[in-house]
Each structure stands twice: as structure tokens, then as C-alpha cells.
Design a protein around this motif. Sequence first.
Motif, PDB file in Angstrom:
ATOM      1  N   LYS A 197       0.855  -1.192   0.000  1.00  0.00           N
ATOM      2  CA  LYS A 197       0.000   0.000   0.000  1.00  0.00           C
ATOM      3  C   LYS A 197       0.887   1.236   0.000  1.00  0.00           C
ATOM      4  CE  LYS A 197      -3.578  -2.328   2.762  1.00  0.00           C
ATOM      5  NZ  LYS A 197      -4.340  -2.304   4.037  1.00  0.00           N
ATOM      6  N   GLY A 198       0.623   2.115  -0.919  1.00  0.00           N
ATOM      7  CA  GLY A 198       1.345   3.381  -0.962  1.00  0.00           C
ATOM      8  C   GLY A 198       2.841   3.196  -1.052  1.00  0.00           C
ATOM      9  N   ASN A 199       3.577   3.826  -0.133  1.00  0.00           N
ATOM     10  CA  ASN A 199       5.034   3.778  -0.133  1.00  0.00           C
ATOM     11  C   ASN A 199       5.594   2.770   0.870  1.00  0.00           C
ATOM     12  OD1 ASN A 199       5.353   5.799  -2.113  1.00  0.00           O
ATOM     13  ND2 ASN A 199       5.005   7.408  -0.569  1.00  0.00           N
ATOM     14  N   GLU A 200       4.745   1.865   1.319  1.00  0.00           N
ATOM     15  CA  GLU A 200       5.218   0.852   2.255  1.00  0.00           C
ATOM     16  C   GLU A 200       6.345   0.025   1.622  1.00  0.00           C
ATOM     17  OE1 GLU A 200       2.054  -1.646   3.400  1.00  0.00           O
ATOM     18  OE2 GLU A 200       1.135  -0.200   4.769  1.00  0.00           O
ATOM     19  N   LYS A 201       7.309  -0.374   2.457  1.00  0.00           N
ATOM     20  CA  LYS A 201       8.405  -1.212   1.986  1.00  0.00           C
ATOM     21  C   LYS A 201       7.952  -2.664   1.925  1.00  0.00           C
ATOM     22  CE  LYS A 201      12.081   1.764   3.737  1.00  0.00           C
ATOM     23  NZ  LYS A 201      13.274   1.865   4.617  1.00  0.00           N
ATOM     24  N   THR A 202       8.535  -3.381   0.996  1.00  0.00           N
ATOM     25  CA  THR A 202       8.209  -4.801   0.841  1.00  0.00           C
ATOM     26  C   THR A 202       8.894  -5.589   1.960  1.00  0.00           C
ATOM     27  OG1 THR A 202       8.025  -4.572  -1.554  1.00  0.00           O
ATOM     28  CG2 THR A 202       8.334  -6.806  -0.688  1.00  0.00           C
ATOM     29  N   LYS A 244      20.746  -9.495  -6.563  1.00  0.00           N
ATOM     30  CA  LYS A 244      21.106  -8.641  -5.442  1.00  0.00           C
ATOM     31  C   LYS A 244      20.864  -9.399  -4.145  1.00  0.00           C
ATOM     32  CE  LYS A 244      20.198  -4.209  -3.199  1.00  0.00           C
ATOM     33  NZ  LYS A 244      19.443  -2.928  -3.242  1.00  0.00           N
ATOM     34  N   PHE A 245      21.792  -9.243  -3.188  1.00  0.00           N
ATOM     35  CA  PHE A 245      21.661  -9.916  -1.899  1.00  0.00           C
ATOM     36  C   PHE A 245      20.945  -9.007  -0.890  1.00  0.00           C
ATOM     37  CE2 PHE A 245      24.989 -12.584  -3.647  1.00  0.00           C
ATOM     38  CZ  PHE A 245      24.679 -13.839  -3.124  1.00  0.00           C
ATOM     39  N   TYR A 246      20.065  -9.620  -0.086  1.00  0.00           N
ATOM     40  CA  TYR A 246      19.375  -8.938   0.998  1.00  0.00           C
ATOM     41  C   TYR A 246      19.628  -9.733   2.276  1.00  0.00           C
ATOM     42  CZ  TYR A 246      16.891  -6.619  -2.812  1.00  0.00           C
ATOM     43  OH  TYR A 246      16.580  -5.923  -3.946  1.00  0.00           O
ATOM     44  N   SER A 247      20.071  -9.044   3.326  1.00  0.00           N
ATOM     45  CA  SER A 247      20.329  -9.716   4.604  1.00  0.00           C
ATOM     46  C   SER A 247      19.085  -9.679   5.480  1.00  0.00           C
ATOM     47  CB  SER A 247      21.488  -9.031   5.334  1.00  0.00           C
ATOM     48  OG  SER A 247      22.677  -9.154   4.592  1.00  0.00           O
ATOM     49  N   GLY A 248      18.842 -10.792   6.192  1.00  0.00           N
ATOM     50  CA  GLY A 248      17.673 -10.882   7.047  1.00  0.00           C
ATOM     51  C   GLY A 248      18.008 -10.654   8.519  1.00  0.00           C
ATOM     52  N   GLU A 255      13.374 -11.653   9.192  1.00  0.00           N
ATOM     53  CA  GLU A 255      12.601 -10.615   8.519  1.00  0.00           C
ATOM     54  C   GLU A 255      13.496  -9.899   7.499  1.00  0.00           C
ATOM     55  OE1 GLU A 255      11.291  -6.506  10.196  1.00  0.00           O
ATOM     56  OE2 GLU A 255       9.736  -7.958  10.777  1.00  0.00           O
ATOM     57  N   PHE A 256      12.968  -9.742   6.272  1.00  0.00           N
ATOM     58  CA  PHE A 256      13.723  -9.104   5.184  1.00  0.00           C
ATOM     59  C   PHE A 256      12.963  -7.876   4.697  1.00  0.00           C
ATOM     60  CE2 PHE A 256      15.136 -13.447   5.157  1.00  0.00           C
ATOM     61  CZ  PHE A 256      16.476 -13.398   4.809  1.00  0.00           C
ATOM     62  N   ILE A 257      13.694  -6.795   4.517  1.00  0.00           N
ATOM     63  CA  ILE A 257      13.131  -5.571   3.935  1.00  0.00           C
ATOM     64  C   ILE A 257      13.707  -5.445   2.526  1.00  0.00           C
ATOM     65  CG2 ILE A 257      12.869  -3.079   4.100  1.00  0.00           C
ATOM     66  CD1 ILE A 257      11.451  -4.644   6.296  1.00  0.00           C
ATOM     67  N   LEU A 258      12.846  -5.563   1.514  1.00  0.00           N
ATOM     68  CA  LEU A 258      13.273  -5.451   0.114  1.00  0.00           C
ATOM     69  C   LEU A 258      12.859  -4.070  -0.367  1.00  0.00           C
ATOM     70  CD1 LEU A 258      13.138  -8.506   0.792  1.00  0.00           C
ATOM     71  CD2 LEU A 258      12.539  -8.930  -1.562  1.00  0.00           C
ATOM     72  N   ASP A 259      13.626  -3.052   0.041  1.00  0.00           N
ATOM     73  CA  ASP A 259      13.186  -1.670  -0.159  1.00  0.00           C
ATOM     74  C   ASP A 259      13.102  -1.249  -1.619  1.00  0.00           C
ATOM     75  OD1 ASP A 259      15.866  -1.859  -0.458  1.00  0.00           O
ATOM     76  OD2 ASP A 259      16.413  -0.231   0.894  1.00  0.00           O
ATOM     77  N   ASP A 260      13.845  -1.893  -2.503  1.00  0.00           N
ATOM     78  CA  ASP A 260      13.831  -1.468  -3.909  1.00  0.00           C
ATOM     79  C   ASP A 260      12.992  -2.393  -4.792  1.00  0.00           C
ATOM     80  OD1 ASP A 260      15.532  -3.564  -3.533  1.00  0.00           O
ATOM     81  OD2 ASP A 260      17.095  -2.850  -4.895  1.00  0.00           O
TER      82      ASP A 260
END
Length: 773
Positions: A692-697, A717-721, A731-736
Amino acid sequence: MRSLDVIQCINDVASYCNNVSTGFPLIIDTEDYDLFHELIFRLRIDVAKKFIYVSDFCKDDSIPDIEQAYSSAFADGIHVLVGLSQACMLQSQSVLQEYLDRAVNETCREHTIILLMHCREYLQKKCRQDIRLERRIKFLGNSTQPLPQIIIEHNPRYAKGTTYNSIGDLLSSLEQMTNETIKDSLMISLVTRYSSALFNKAVYSVSQGPESFDVLCQEYPFFSGCLSKENGTEEQWQWLLERLEKESFEKIIADEFKVFDLEICIGDVLENNDPGSNLLWLYWLAIRIQGTSNSYLNKAVKDIKNQLELERSIYFSILSVDVDEEDFGQCYQERKKLLDKIKDNKKISAQFCNEVGQKGRKAIFYLTDRTSDEQICAMKWLSYYDYTTKETNEILQRVLPQVFLYMDTFTFNESIIQVDDEVLAGELTDYFTEYKKQKVSNKIQEDFLSKVDKIAEDRPYNRLLGRIATFKNLQCREDSPYFIDAMGVEYLSYIKNKCKEYGLITEVRIAHSELPSITSLNKDYIDYFHDTCKNTKELDEIKHGVNYYDYEKIKQPIHLLDELAVIDNVLKDIRMKLSQGIIKRAIIFSDHGASRLAVINESENGMIELEEKGKHSGRCCPIDDDPQIPYATYENGYAVLANYERFKGGHKAEVEVHGGATLEEVLVPVIAVTTMPDRLTYAFENDSIERKGNEKTKLVLFCNREMNKPQLRVKNKFYSGKLTVDNKHAEFILDDIKRKNKYVAEVYDDNKATGIELQFEIIKKTHEVDLGF
């Protein structure tokens, strides 16, 4: 010219034989079969006369040797030649006239009597031209009997009238024919393998009787709709007709092949085909009539006239379908399915790869991964033409699946390069992705050359750890070491993908080798592992052209297929020993890498000329002092090139080169390989994310075992949890990652590739509008 009766002819023969030879043969002709045989009967009373029958000069159903019979009649003594005219009339009017002319003009030392039939008109004409011939040409009787009609049959069951099974028997019957037999039937059947065309110039009336195929179509009309006589031999049609008299065609097929769909047994039929058997022909025939579920096999059968070309047609029929046609995809898949069922025919496969070139740029889309010839052909085609990224991926997945795994992007991160530098990790990812593309396409891009030159000046590899330091970080001294000579980091994606396929977990680190990148200066691993390494030299041997590969002869990188096979064999050995508990963890590493692009660049640096010709392909040169050469470094008493040149005088590399300081030569992988734990489970708590809106994934990963340092690799791309609760959740934040789409995440833990991929989806909620109804 009067006609004589038998007694008068006998008297003339006696007078001819009892006197001194006239020097010419005596010729007697009649057109009455009974008079002919009565004359022969009376002449045979005199045992001094030797009878020569032309029918005796036939061998194995062949046409008679008239010349040999004729010559035998002119030997010393008294000879009576019988059947000359009959034998000649089986061949042609011209042959008959040739021998009649010879008989009229022939000379003989003693006495030769030639008995002829149905030659009166021609001989009387000769006598009118030369009245002296009446003394040695006699005519017996005035009545004329007709010539018989001869019918050629291939199957004795269709024969009419009197039947003979060889040309010799037929000729003998013509020599012995009577007025009674010709009266009963003018028709004579000759059962022979020969066609009536052999007798198309005969004086006798010779015609072709009904053949087995004609009878087959009359009795079983469904054959005529899909077959022609040329689709089989007379013997094959006859064989089938005889079997059909006992059982139906469907039952014959069921009994012979024992399958519901004939496609299933194609491999067995081709492999067990006996040249003396009708099995393959029956198989081909059955598909022509009944068809199979494989439409391409049906096409391959219909494209040829008989079974002899079936195997070749399976390979080649696809060339009649354009890649842009709607049914090409189905034809391609069904052809590949057939090729998987049959034994690889090296000769036909090589011919196909040669002829597929007629399709030009499209040729590569016709190739499969079924044969090594086709894969080599595809590797060549990738360097002949420029294909889009989409086309290349399609080609690799379909034709070169091992190369597809090799070309997959390997994403470097700080843990892998062992340096806290995200920018450098990204640069290495881009570098080796581009390097592999150019190695496969056999072309170097100008912007990549510029990048190599810049790296040659910056030398970022100096920041990376060495091999021994990397071993210590992995704490692998007690593990099982696997040394693969000349294996650079370009193979990491292939190794990672194959380990995933084999259910293995990989932990990857990157180290740098000592310069120059030659084996003699990179043997530190021997002492570390106490000389217990399992050594694999084949990869290095391929790069040095120990096999038949040679860049001067074959410019295309077809050697890559064998390179990957060498690595795969090592991985299979590790999988086997891990699964059997022989080893607990394997460590794969190398002494140095190698460069293909430095070979195809074909550029010399003329500032130094090597004295030791043939050493390291000109990539390094032993020298006392730093020569201060651009794009070169000075290490361990060597000038080492870091770009794609070679020193003048160096031996040209056959396939690939090492000794220099490019990234592909210097960087080496160190890979720890273990088996995946039993009952290891990973899952997303929320694999469908509503943004929703600008919420981060946000994703939450669950594992049934405690995790240490969980990571996700999404789109390279690597994402650290962040571990939560019981260390079994992260928990992972996939901001892009924001766009509505489906994504694939590759799971890592503690810098180890688990080989597990999970899917998740981003959805956007649709706002409902209350219209007030």
C-alpha cells in the motif's frame, strides 16, 4: 523357293553330312512345331550328330549365352543347333537378324546344321537376293503356327497357362513346343524376378502380369489410398499379401511390435533391424497407414518412399519446416523426443549439422542437445551471428543446457570476496558476466577492452585475500581437498547450479593467486593439505590444447563443452563420496584461472621480446628489473601483462592462456561443498505481499532449523535478514522491490548457497468504490 517335307529334309541333311564339308552350315527353317520336332526326332537317330540346345546355356534364371551356344555349334564334328531363333526372339528383332546374317555367311570346317523357327520371311528374302543360298537354306512344310504370348509374373499364384520358373525352362519349352500345346493355350507364364521391361523389344508378345501390389489393392482397397507400388519390392508386397490371407493388418502390427503407439518402439526397430527382415519395412508401412501420436514421426515417414531412409528422415525432415511456422515448436520437440529414443548415428548427425547451414542465421534453432555434433555446431553458430539476449537464452536452454548454467549470472557480495566493498563486488559481478558472454560469442567489445585496461592499472585483486588465508577462514584443513588446475571464477555459476541440481550446499570465497599466474608459483596448497589433494589436470590440458583443440584451426570456443564436463565429473565424484559418508566436506580450489579473450584479441606488446620462446604464451617474461610497461606489473622477477596483449616472441596459446594478471587469470574460487541436511525446510510466511502506498516490501522467512546469517538473492542482489523470535524466523526488507510481479528468491545461510529457491508475489490492493446501490 519350294517347301520340303520331313523325308526330303532328312535326305538333304544326309547328303550334306556324308559329303566333304561345303564350308557353310545347313539352315532349315519351319513354322510348324510338329514338323520341327519330327525332324529333330529323326536326326537324333544318328548318334554321330551332337545336339546343342541354346536353353542349356542359361544359368540361374539368367538370359541365355547365345554366343557361347552358337560358337559351340561350329566346333569339329557334326553339330545340330536348336533354339537359336527362339532365344534371339526373346531379346529383339535386331539380335535375331544379326545371328541370321551370321548363320547365312558363316563358314565352318566340318558340318553344322542350324534348325530355326519362324524365320521364313527373312530367309526367303536372302535367297531372292542370292539364289545360291537355296542350296544351304531349306524350308520345311507350308503351315504356319502362331507364336505364344508370354506373361511375366512375380508371384506364381497369379500365373496363367503353362508356368515356368526360369528363363532356361521357358526357352526349353519354346524349343519343344508342339502344335497341340499351342492350340491348348497361346499363353505361357514366366515366374521370374525380372521385370517385363527386360523383354520390351522381344519378337514374342511379352507382357507384365498383375503384381502383388495390384492384387493387394484389389483385395484390400485401403492400401491404394496411401501407398504406391514403389513403396516396396515385389517380394515385400508378396510377403504381406500372404500374411494378410491369415490375419488382419492390425493384428500383424500388434503381433510384431506389441505396442499401442508405434512411436514407443522406434529405437528397438532401428537397432534390431536385420537387412534380411521385413520388420523395418512393415514398421514404416504401418505408420504410413495408421500413423502415431508423434506428428513429426508421421511426417518423417511420409517424406520418404521406403524404409531405407527412415533414420535419416528423422534427423532431416525438420529442415522442411521454417522456424517461423506455427507448428515448428511441436516438430522440434517431437523430433527431439524421437532422437532420445534412438541410438546416436554419428554419420547422419554430422551430415545434418553440415546441411543445417542452409538455414543461415536460423540454423541454430534447429539444433538440439541430443548429440555432441549438434552442440558443437550450436557453439560455432553463436559466434557466427549476433543473437538477442532473449534468443541466446532460448538457444542455451534448449541446445546447450550446460552452457546456460555457465552463463547464469554469479552475484558476488562482500562475504564472497572477503572484503567490505559492495562496489567492488558489483564490479566483479558485471565483469565476469560480460567476460562469459564474450567468451561464448567469440567477440570482444571495445568498451570491455577499455575496462580491462583500467583494471590493469588499478589492480583491485591486490585487496583480496590469498589462497591460504581463505583456507584458514573456511577452517578446511581437515576437509577433503579437490584441486582443479586452471579453474577460474568464471565457472562459479555453473558449479553453484550443478550443486543445486545434485542437492549440495556451497559456500564460496574468492582468493587471488600469486603473480605470474603460473602453477610453479601457486603450489602453497600442497603443504597446507599435506599433499592429500585429489588433482584434476584435464581442464588445464584442454586450455593448453592437449586435445584436438587449437585456436589457429578452430576459432570457435567449442572447448567450453569439455571444460564443463571436466568440472561436472569432479562434482559427481564429490556427490557420491558425500552421500556414502566417505567424506564430510569437500573443498574445491585452483592454482590460477585462464583467459580466452587474451587469445582471441591477438595483440602483441612489442616493448619486450621474449628470449624463452614458448613460455606461458607471452603473458609474462622473466626480467631483472621492473620494465615500467603500461598495463603490466612486476612480480617475483617477472613482467606480467594485465591486459589482453602478449609479449612479442611468445608462443601463441592454442586455446586459453594464463600467466598474466587479468581478473580471469588471477582470481580463483575456494568452494566448500556439503550435503543438504535431511528434512531441511524453508518457506515464506507471507509469499503474497499486498503493498500500500510507499510501504516497503517485507518478507518473513521460516526455517525448521535455526538460521545463522540468512540472506536472499533476488534479481542478482543480496538482501540480509534479521533473525527474530527463535532464530527460525528472519525478517527481510526489500526496499527497492516494489512493482507488482512474481519474484524468485534464492536462499543463503551463513554465506552458503542452500540450492533452495522460493517464490513470492507482490500485489496491489484494488480500491472498492461504494456506488450506493
